[in-house]
Motif scaffolding. Sequence first.
Motif, PDB file in Angstrom:
ATOM      1  N   ASN A  38       8.073  -6.415  10.061  1.00 17.97           N
ATOM      2  CA  ASN A  38       6.959  -5.991   9.254  1.00 17.97           C
ATOM      3  C   ASN A  38       6.919  -4.567   8.916  1.00 17.97           C
ATOM      4  N   TYR A  40       4.515  -1.295   7.413  1.00 15.51           N
ATOM      5  CA  TYR A  40       2.931  -0.817   7.207  1.00 15.51           C
ATOM      6  C   TYR A  40       3.088   0.435   6.609  1.00 15.51           C
ATOM      7  N   ASP A  41       2.041   0.638   5.872  1.00  6.76           N
ATOM      8  CA  ASP A  41       1.642   2.019   5.201  1.00  6.76           C
ATOM      9  C   ASP A  41       0.338   2.349   6.097  1.00  6.76           C
ATOM     10  N   ASP A  42       0.569   3.251   7.020  1.00  2.00           N
ATOM     11  CA  ASP A  42      -0.583   3.727   7.657  1.00  2.00           C
ATOM     12  C   ASP A  42      -1.310   4.681   7.130  1.00  2.00           C
ATOM     13  N   TRP A  47       4.461   5.739   8.257  1.00  2.00           N
ATOM     14  CA  TRP A  47       4.918   4.572   8.008  1.00  2.00           C
ATOM     15  C   TRP A  47       5.433   3.967   9.535  1.00  2.00           C
ATOM     16  N   ARG A  73       3.669  -5.333  17.848  1.00  2.00           N
ATOM     17  CA  ARG A  73       2.611  -4.795  17.106  1.00  2.00           C
ATOM     18  C   ARG A  73       2.125  -3.613  17.977  1.00  2.00           C
ATOM     19  N   PHE A 119       6.732  -5.372   3.500  1.00  2.00           N
ATOM     20  CA  PHE A 119       5.296  -5.066   3.728  1.00  2.00           C
ATOM     21  C   PHE A 119       4.513  -6.068   4.152  1.00  2.00           C
ATOM     22  N   VAL A 120       3.462  -6.122   5.103  1.00  3.36           N
ATOM     23  CA  VAL A 120       2.902  -7.146   5.333  1.00  3.36           C
ATOM     24  C   VAL A 120       1.987  -7.813   4.181  1.00  3.36           C
ATOM     25  N   ASP A 121       1.871  -7.114   3.475  1.00  7.05           N
ATOM     26  CA  ASP A 121       0.770  -7.482   2.134  1.00  7.05           C
ATOM     27  C   ASP A 121       1.838  -7.658   0.959  1.00  7.05           C
TER      28      ASP A 121
END
Length: 130
Positions: A38, A40-42, A47, A73, A119-121
């Motif tokens: 997974n 993520y754009d934090d 990233w 996670r 990406f998770v979304d």
Amino acid sequence: MSLFNKLKKTTKDSAFDIWLNNILANPLSADIKAICFNLYDDGDNKWSIEFVGTSYFDENNTDWACNEVFTTRDNPFVLIREYSWKDAENLFTEMVSKYLKDGKYANKLKAYTAIGIGFVDGDLNIIYKK
């Protein structure tokens, strides 16, 4: 030259390889059937990527990665670089693909039914399938 090669340090193993080696050096749940990375754009050019073991895989069901039995996670691999989301996705995909080719525990990863990344979304890309 690829983004990964520009990022890679002069050490034998990249920081990503060391992170993944630390995960794979330990026994993982026998319930894991597939792996999902997974992304993520934090925000603020940060990233991250997490390793997820899932109990289910069906290439025709995009929710297969939601059946988590193991996740990092709380300990993701993090990069702080100015990238577009697509460049970040390409970089992480290249890092995982390189690991599958010659990583210390590549055979352990290849024992799973499939490996996806995304990406998770967003959409998952299957980068390895038995």
